[in-house]
Design a protein around this motif. Structure first.
Motif, mmCIF file in Angstrom:
data_model
loop_
_atom_site.group_PDB
_atom_site.id
_atom_site.type_symbol
_atom_site.label_atom_id
_atom_site.label_comp_id
_atom_site.label_asym_id
_atom_site.label_seq_id
_atom_site.Cartn_x
_atom_site.Cartn_y
_atom_site.Cartn_z
ATOM 1 N N ALA A 67 16.487 29.261 -14.749
ATOM 2 C CA ALA A 67 15.977 29.251 -13.374
ATOM 3 C C ALA A 67 15.660 30.642 -12.832
ATOM 4 O O ALA A 67 15.216 30.765 -11.695
ATOM 5 N N GLN A 113 11.078 31.557 -15.466
ATOM 6 C CA GLN A 113 10.051 30.747 -14.807
ATOM 7 C C GLN A 113 8.651 31.191 -15.232
ATOM 8 O O GLN A 113 7.781 30.359 -15.466
ATOM 9 N N LYS A 146 5.009 23.750 -17.498
ATOM 10 C CA LYS A 146 4.849 23.207 -16.150
ATOM 11 C C LYS A 146 4.156 21.833 -16.113
ATOM 12 O O LYS A 146 4.621 20.944 -15.392
ATOM 13 N N LYS A 190 9.787 18.179 -15.472
ATOM 14 C CA LYS A 190 10.166 17.406 -14.293
ATOM 15 C C LYS A 190 10.205 18.341 -13.083
ATOM 16 O O LYS A 190 10.525 19.520 -13.206
ATOM 17 N N THR A 191 9.915 17.778 -11.927
ATOM 18 C CA THR A 191 9.913 18.594 -10.708
ATOM 19 C C THR A 191 11.296 18.657 -10.066
ATOM 20 O O THR A 191 11.539 19.487 -9.204
ATOM 21 N N SER A 192 12.189 17.778 -10.471
ATOM 22 C CA SER A 192 13.566 17.828 -9.970
ATOM 23 C C SER A 192 14.516 17.430 -11.095
ATOM 24 O O SER A 192 14.111 16.820 -12.085
ATOM 25 N N ILE A 193 15.767 17.786 -10.911
ATOM 26 C CA ILE A 193 16.777 17.517 -11.928
ATOM 27 C C ILE A 193 17.811 16.566 -11.346
ATOM 28 O O ILE A 193 18.239 16.721 -10.205
ATOM 29 N N ASN A 194 18.228 15.603 -12.135
ATOM 30 C CA ASN A 194 19.287 14.686 -11.739
ATOM 31 C C ASN A 194 20.616 15.404 -11.983
ATOM 32 O O ASN A 194 21.124 15.433 -13.106
ATOM 33 N N VAL A 195 21.164 15.999 -10.948
ATOM 34 C CA VAL A 195 22.347 16.856 -11.077
ATOM 35 C C VAL A 195 23.550 16.104 -11.658
ATOM 36 O O VAL A 195 24.201 16.623 -12.574
#
Length: 135
Positions: free
Chosen positions: A24, A29, A36, A40-45
């Motif tokens: 990160a 990046q 890109k 994925k645009t978000s991560i399942n924490v």
């Protein structure tokens, strides 16, 4: 067994923290821009935490299973040899596959190799200093 559980949880937490730091940061990046379009645009924490904890238990268990066959007389040396062993199978082989099958910039591949080595060394040192099979 308690020591194994504690070290496994700590190493699972370390996996998450190190992966976050490694992937990160601004340099990563930039290097990983090539991913890109498919990233994925978000991560399942919660799932990420669970996966890292499982990694911690599996890796600590593998260290204990391999302990007697790892080179070195002292735990720290065994931890470092384990780190190099795992680095090869986890990071080097993954990076080689990326290099052979995808058009990934060489700088990104080198970054993966170097940061993967650092991560495995941290984990290996933790195991070498804290784990030893019971007699």
């Amino acid at each position: 067994m308690v020591r194994y559980a504690i070290v496994s949880i700590v190493s699972g937490f370390l996996f998450g923290v190190l992966d976050g730091f490694i992937n990160a940061n601004p340099l990563a990046q930039r290097l990983y821009e090539v991913y890109k379009p498919i990233a994925k645009t978000s991560i399942n924490v919660p799932v990420g935490i669970a996966v890292d904890l499982v990694y911690g238990f599996v890796m600590a268990g593998a260290f204990l299973l391999l302990y007697k066959s790892l080179p070195g007389e002292y735990g720290i040396v065994k931890g470092l040899s384990f780190a190099l062993f795992i680095w090869f199978f986890r990071v080097v082989m993954y990076t080689a596959t990326q290099w052979m099958t995808l058009n990934i910039p060489v700088k990104a591949l080198i970054y993966m190799l170097v940061t993967g080595l650092a991560e495995m060394l941290v984990i290996g040192i933790l195991y070498g200093l804290t784990l030893k099979p019971s007699s």
